[in-house]
Design a protein around this motif. Structure first.
Motif, PDB file in Angstrom:
ATOM      1  N   ASP A 196       0.810  -1.222   0.000  1.00 29.72           N
ATOM      2  CA  ASP A 196       0.000   0.000   0.000  1.00 29.72           C
ATOM      3  C   ASP A 196       0.840   1.268   0.000  1.00 29.72           C
ATOM      4  O   ASP A 196       0.357   2.324   0.396  1.00 29.72           O
ATOM      5  CB  ASP A 196      -0.998  -0.008   1.166  1.00 29.72           C
ATOM      6  N   GLU A 197       2.093   1.164  -0.416  1.00 30.49           N
ATOM      7  CA  GLU A 197       2.903   2.362  -0.625  1.00 30.49           C
ATOM      8  C   GLU A 197       3.353   2.382  -2.076  1.00 30.49           C
ATOM      9  O   GLU A 197       3.888   1.385  -2.566  1.00 30.49           O
ATOM     10  CB  GLU A 197       4.163   2.344   0.264  1.00 30.49           C
TER      11      GLU A 197
ATOM     12  N   VAL B  58       7.664   8.635  -1.517  1.00 31.11           N
ATOM     13  CA  VAL B  58       6.718   7.588  -1.096  1.00 31.11           C
ATOM     14  C   VAL B  58       5.340   8.199  -0.950  1.00 31.11           C
ATOM     15  O   VAL B  58       5.187   9.253  -0.329  1.00 31.11           O
ATOM     16  CB  VAL B  58       7.111   6.972   0.272  1.00 31.11           C
TER      17      VAL B  58
ATOM     18  N   SER C 107       1.808   7.115   0.605  1.00 34.67           N
ATOM     19  CA  SER C 107       1.101   6.071   1.351  1.00 34.67           C
ATOM     20  C   SER C 107      -0.377   6.086   0.981  1.00 34.67           C
ATOM     21  O   SER C 107      -0.973   7.139   0.793  1.00 34.67           O
ATOM     22  CB  SER C 107       1.265   6.316   2.843  1.00 34.67           C
ATOM     23  N   GLN C 108      -0.968   4.898   0.895  1.00 34.10           N
ATOM     24  CA  GLN C 108      -2.401   4.809   0.572  1.00 34.10           C
ATOM     25  C   GLN C 108      -3.245   4.624   1.830  1.00 34.10           C
ATOM     26  O   GLN C 108      -4.394   4.192   1.727  1.00 34.10           O
ATOM     27  CB  GLN C 108      -2.640   3.612  -0.354  1.00 34.10           C
ATOM     28  N   LEU C 109      -2.665   4.956   2.985  1.00 30.37           N
ATOM     29  CA  LEU C 109      -3.347   4.702   4.258  1.00 30.37           C
ATOM     30  C   LEU C 109      -4.797   5.198   4.250  1.00 30.37           C
ATOM     31  O   LEU C 109      -5.712   4.487   4.659  1.00 30.37           O
ATOM     32  CB  LEU C 109      -2.570   5.389   5.392  1.00 30.37           C
TER      33      LEU C 109
ATOM     34  N   HIS D  93      11.776   5.626   7.896  1.00 32.02           N
ATOM     35  CA  HIS D  93      11.254   5.628   6.511  1.00 32.02           C
ATOM     36  C   HIS D  93      11.947   4.585   5.631  1.00 32.02           C
ATOM     37  O   HIS D  93      11.438   4.242   4.568  1.00 32.02           O
ATOM     38  CB  HIS D  93      11.357   7.035   5.884  1.00 32.02           C
TER      39      HIS D  93
ATOM     40  N   THR E 277      10.171   0.897   6.817  1.00 31.33           N
ATOM     41  CA  THR E 277       8.878   0.599   6.201  1.00 31.33           C
ATOM     42  C   THR E 277       9.090   0.549   4.680  1.00 31.33           C
ATOM     43  O   THR E 277      10.201   0.758   4.192  1.00 31.33           O
ATOM     44  CB  THR E 277       7.846   1.674   6.569  1.00 31.33           C
TER      45      THR E 277
ATOM     46  N   ASN F 298       9.581   1.197   0.901  1.00 35.01           N
ATOM     47  CA  ASN F 298      10.157   2.346   0.186  1.00 35.01           C
ATOM     48  C   ASN F 298      10.850   1.842  -1.062  1.00 35.01           C
ATOM     49  O   ASN F 298      11.068   0.622  -1.215  1.00 35.01           O
ATOM     50  CB  ASN F 298      11.158   3.060   1.112  1.00 35.01           C
TER      51      ASN F 298
ATOM     52  N   LYS G 206       1.661  -8.005   2.555  1.00 34.88           N
ATOM     53  CA  LYS G 206       2.613  -7.030   3.078  1.00 34.88           C
ATOM     54  C   LYS G 206       3.887  -7.726   3.467  1.00 34.88           C
ATOM     55  O   LYS G 206       3.853  -8.829   3.973  1.00 34.88           O
ATOM     56  CB  LYS G 206       2.015  -6.370   4.317  1.00 34.88           C
TER      57      LYS G 206
END
Ligand code: KG4
Ligand code: ZN
Length: 364
Positions: free
Chosen positions: A15-16, A37, A39-41, A311, A314, A316, A363
């Protein structure tokens, strides 16, 4: 010595959406020239988890702009990169297709080589970019989809020493948060709540503790949390804080036992290395208690504890670019443009699949 090399990296496995430009200098060190990056949070939070179809569409929407932005920030054009590196697994197949096809299209149009990168290899090699860690070393990857202790012997040379037989550690945080009514993603919410909680109020299970194998199991912990919450319902804010603190305490004890064994095994395998390194990667590495547990463990075992900046822990594209650069510098062959994405792609092809290995496949 290898000449200076520059790669465009692309990451779309979960989801990034991410793009990066990284250069490897002749001395083997790396310079990040751009790291973008998105993010699609927000797209996923209403669903309490990543929705594959939404993720794939969001990658399509964002990726070309992100690549352009990365090139602009680096102050270069596509003509000035030596190769393209794109994540081709493991992960959500829709997202992988978007990134890998984009990488292929750029490679075809520019005539540059394409490296199809294993996302886990990206996590595993990051500490060489950030801290110049030498082989061999141990990596603990703790994210929403993976919990793995991996021996990194060289580029492309990995031994998986331990993995989860059910939930990933991040997944355990997310599920615990959900059943306590805390927001998604659960990890930061549980950590915040735990700050004012009593870690001794509930005694939660520590599965596999004491066993010689180096695997993990977290689904029993989640069940115990549910039972505890049900037994004292309706729960107050303080109850939630106590449950979260007790949950983190159980995790900390579990990691101490499991990783402690891993460090001892490393010592037995490589007695000649005076100060070996343990690297932590993945979103759960942000958790202060997890970090301090690992830090203390490393001090006790005379290991160097390396936690790359958040960063780069997670997801990237810098790590994908770097994995491509490491491969290129060794003269490893680029991939054919017929290469296909793989939703499952273990780092260690010899490791036997455990019950739920990569079950979410999403993930890493
Ligand atoms: O590596 P990551 O950003 O994404 C992938 O899984 O690829 O990891 C996300 C996971 C989620 O499960 C999230 O709840 C967890 O990392 N996480 C945390 C913390 N921040 C993120 N878990 C515990 N404590 C945190 N502070
Ligand atoms: Zn990841």
């Amino acid at each position: 010595m290898t000449a200076k090399l520059r790669i465009l990296g692309i990451e779309t496995s979960c989801d990034e959406t991410a793009a990066a430009v990284v250069t490897r200098l002749a001395d083997g060190s790396g310079v990040t020239e751009a790291d973008v990056v998105l993010s699609q949070l927000d797209e996923h939070s209403a669903y309490g988890g990543v929705v594959p179809e939404i993720a794939a569409r969001a990658h399509v929407d964002a990726l070309d702009t992100l690549i352009e932005e990365a090139l602009q920030r680096a102050g270069i054009t596509l003509a000035e990169v030596d190769a393209i590196a794109a994540t081709s697994g493991p992960g959500l197949i829709g997202g992988l297709l978007v990134g890998l096809m984009t990488g292929k299209a750029i490679a075809r149009a520019t005539g540059k080589p394409l490296f199809a990168i294993n996302h886990l290899e990206g996590h595993a090699l990051t500490a060489r970019l950030t801290d110049g860690v030498a082989f061999p070393y141990l990596v603990l990857l703790v994210s929403g989809g993976h919990t793995q202790l991996v021996l990194v012997k060289g580029v492309g040379d990995y031994e998986r020493w331990g993995t989860t037989i059910d939930d990933a550690l991040g997944e355990a945080f997310d599920k615990t948060a959900k059943l306590l009514g805390l927001p998604y993603p659960g990890g930061p919410a549980v950590e915040r709540a735990a700050a004012i909680g009593n870690p001794k109020r509930f005694v939660f299970p520590r599965p596999l503790v004491g066993e010689a194998r180096l695997d993990f199991s977290f689904s029993g912990l989640k069940t115990a949390v549910r039972q505890a919450a049900e037994s004292i319902a309706p729960v107050t804010e303080q109850d939630i804080a106590d449950i979260c603190a007790s949950f983190q305490h159980a995790i900390s004890r579990t990691l101490k036992d499991r990783i402690g064994r891993g460090l001892r095994r490393f010592r037995e395998t490589y007695p000649e290395i005076a100060e070996p390194a343990l690297i932590v990667a993945g979103g759960v590495a942000a958790n202060k208690q997890v970090r301090s547990t690992l830090d203390e463990l490393c001090s006790a075992h005379r290991f160097r504890f390396v936690a790359p900046p958040h960063h780069l822990c997670t997801d990237n594209a810098v790590m994908i670019a770097w994995a491509g650069l490491e491969r290129m510098a060794l003269g490893l062959p680029a991939d054919e443009l017929t290469v296909a994405p793989r939703s499952r792609w273990p780092l260690d092809s010899e490791a036997k699949a455990l019950l739920a290995y990569g079950k979410r496949g999403a993930k890493a």
